[in-house]
Design a protein around this motif. Structure first.
Motif, PDB file in Angstrom:
ATOM      1  N   ALA A  55       1.893   7.706   3.211  1.00  0.00           N
ATOM      2  CA  ALA A  55       2.598   6.863   2.244  1.00  0.00           C
ATOM      3  C   ALA A  55       3.899   6.318   2.826  1.00  0.00           C
ATOM      4  CB  ALA A  55       2.874   7.652   0.966  1.00  0.00           C
ATOM      5  N   THR A 103       3.775   5.741  -5.556  1.00  0.00           N
ATOM      6  CA  THR A 103       3.814   5.803  -7.022  1.00  0.00           C
ATOM      7  C   THR A 103       2.606   6.506  -7.611  1.00  0.00           C
ATOM      8  OG1 THR A 103       2.838   3.598  -7.196  1.00  0.00           O
ATOM      9  CG2 THR A 103       5.247   3.748  -7.247  1.00  0.00           C
ATOM     10  N   ASN A 104       1.514   6.593  -6.859  1.00  0.00           N
ATOM     11  CA  ASN A 104       0.305   7.237  -7.358  1.00  0.00           C
ATOM     12  C   ASN A 104      -0.249   8.147  -6.264  1.00  0.00           C
ATOM     13  OD1 ASN A 104      -1.927   7.969  -8.786  1.00  0.00           O
ATOM     14  ND2 ASN A 104      -2.787   5.913  -8.949  1.00  0.00           N
ATOM     15  N   ILE A 105       0.398   9.279  -6.073  1.00  0.00           N
ATOM     16  CA  ILE A 105       0.007  10.218  -5.012  1.00  0.00           C
ATOM     17  C   ILE A 105      -1.417  10.718  -5.216  1.00  0.00           C
ATOM     18  CG2 ILE A 105       0.493  12.517  -4.080  1.00  0.00           C
ATOM     19  CD1 ILE A 105       2.457  10.569  -3.029  1.00  0.00           C
ATOM     20  N   GLN A 106      -1.835  10.898  -6.454  1.00  0.00           N
ATOM     21  CA  GLN A 106      -3.176  11.415  -6.726  1.00  0.00           C
ATOM     22  C   GLN A 106      -4.250  10.460  -6.200  1.00  0.00           C
ATOM     23  OE1 GLN A 106      -3.790  14.501  -7.782  1.00  0.00           O
ATOM     24  NE2 GLN A 106      -5.918  14.035  -7.301  1.00  0.00           N
ATOM     25  N   TYR A 107      -3.992   9.152  -6.248  1.00  0.00           N
ATOM     26  CA  TYR A 107      -4.931   8.164  -5.705  1.00  0.00           C
ATOM     27  C   TYR A 107      -5.116   8.378  -4.206  1.00  0.00           C
ATOM     28  CZ  TYR A 107      -6.656   3.623  -4.114  1.00  0.00           C
ATOM     29  OH  TYR A 107      -7.380   2.628  -3.509  1.00  0.00           O
ATOM     30  N   THR A 143       2.134   1.706  -3.464  1.00  0.00           N
ATOM     31  CA  THR A 143       1.027   2.174  -4.294  1.00  0.00           C
ATOM     32  C   THR A 143       0.771   3.657  -4.070  1.00  0.00           C
ATOM     33  OG1 THR A 143      -0.010  -0.005  -4.196  1.00  0.00           O
ATOM     34  CG2 THR A 143      -1.416   1.830  -4.835  1.00  0.00           C
ATOM     35  N   PHE A 144       0.780   4.086  -2.810  1.00  0.00           N
ATOM     36  CA  PHE A 144       0.540   5.488  -2.507  1.00  0.00           C
ATOM     37  C   PHE A 144       1.683   6.369  -2.996  1.00  0.00           C
ATOM     38  CE2 PHE A 144      -2.238   4.201   1.333  1.00  0.00           C
ATOM     39  CZ  PHE A 144      -3.327   4.034   0.509  1.00  0.00           C
ATOM     40  N   LYS A 181       0.832  -1.200   0.000  1.00  0.00           N
ATOM     41  CA  LYS A 181       0.000   0.000   0.000  1.00  0.00           C
ATOM     42  C   LYS A 181       0.873   1.260   0.000  1.00  0.00           C
ATOM     43  CE  LYS A 181      -4.090   0.131   0.142  1.00  0.00           C
ATOM     44  NZ  LYS A 181      -4.999   0.222  -1.012  1.00  0.00           N
ATOM     45  N   ASP A 237      -7.097  11.553  -3.597  1.00  0.00           N
ATOM     46  CA  ASP A 237      -8.520  11.311  -3.828  1.00  0.00           C
ATOM     47  C   ASP A 237      -9.154  10.552  -2.668  1.00  0.00           C
ATOM     48  OD1 ASP A 237      -8.289  12.613  -6.240  1.00  0.00           O
ATOM     49  OD2 ASP A 237      -8.115  10.755  -7.422  1.00  0.00           O
TER      50      ASP A 237
END
Length: 143
Positions: free
Chosen positions: A68, A39-43, A36-37, A33, A46
């Motif tokens: 993250a 590599t995809n900060i926008q996720y 994931t957070f 997780k 959101d």
């Protein structure tokens, strides 16, 4: 301190490999997780959007980067069983926040389920400890 020692003695006498594998799986999940957070900060932004504080910029980015990196680093600690209780105690506010956020904004049942399961497992390992197959146990035996 005596309570922690008595819990450790009980856990070490009743430890089983599947419990340690569950701890390692929890560490891998939190690490994943965190990756994931990161590599995809926008996720993550959101997911945290129901919190109004994210609109002012600095505090929102601080929360995003804290969550993250906390998942990333504590996942590694939990996987190896190093300072497991401390890592999980510090992880609790993030997990409680993950559960609460599902009730503040749009309900995501999958995120709520994962957050609740992770929270329950974390509380169980705070009580149980890291077990015999961990770095904590290894370093304790080296004394």
């Amino acid at each position: 301190m005596n309570n922690v020692k008595s819990l450790n003695k009980w856990a070490n006498a009743h430890t089983y490999l599947p419990v340690d594998l569950l701890r390692m799986a929890l560490g891998i999940f939190l690490f994943w997780k965190g990756v994931t957070f990161i590599t995809n900060i926008q996720y993550l932004v959101d997911l945290l959007s129901p919190i109004d504080k994210l609109d002012d910029g600095m505090s929102g980015m601080l929360i995003v980067h804290y969550v993250a990196s906390a998942h990333f680093l504590r996942g590694i600690l939990i996987f190896f069983g190093l300072l497991t209780r401390w890592a999980l105690i510090v992880q609790l506010p993030i997990l409680i926040g993950a559960v609460v956020i599902n009730f503040m904004g749009e309900m995501h049942s999958q995120n709520l389920f994962l957050s609740l399961i992770t929270l329950v497992i974390c509380v169980a390992f705070i009580i149980y400890g890291s077990g015999k197959h961990s770095a904590d146990y290894y370093f304790k035996m080296q004394e």
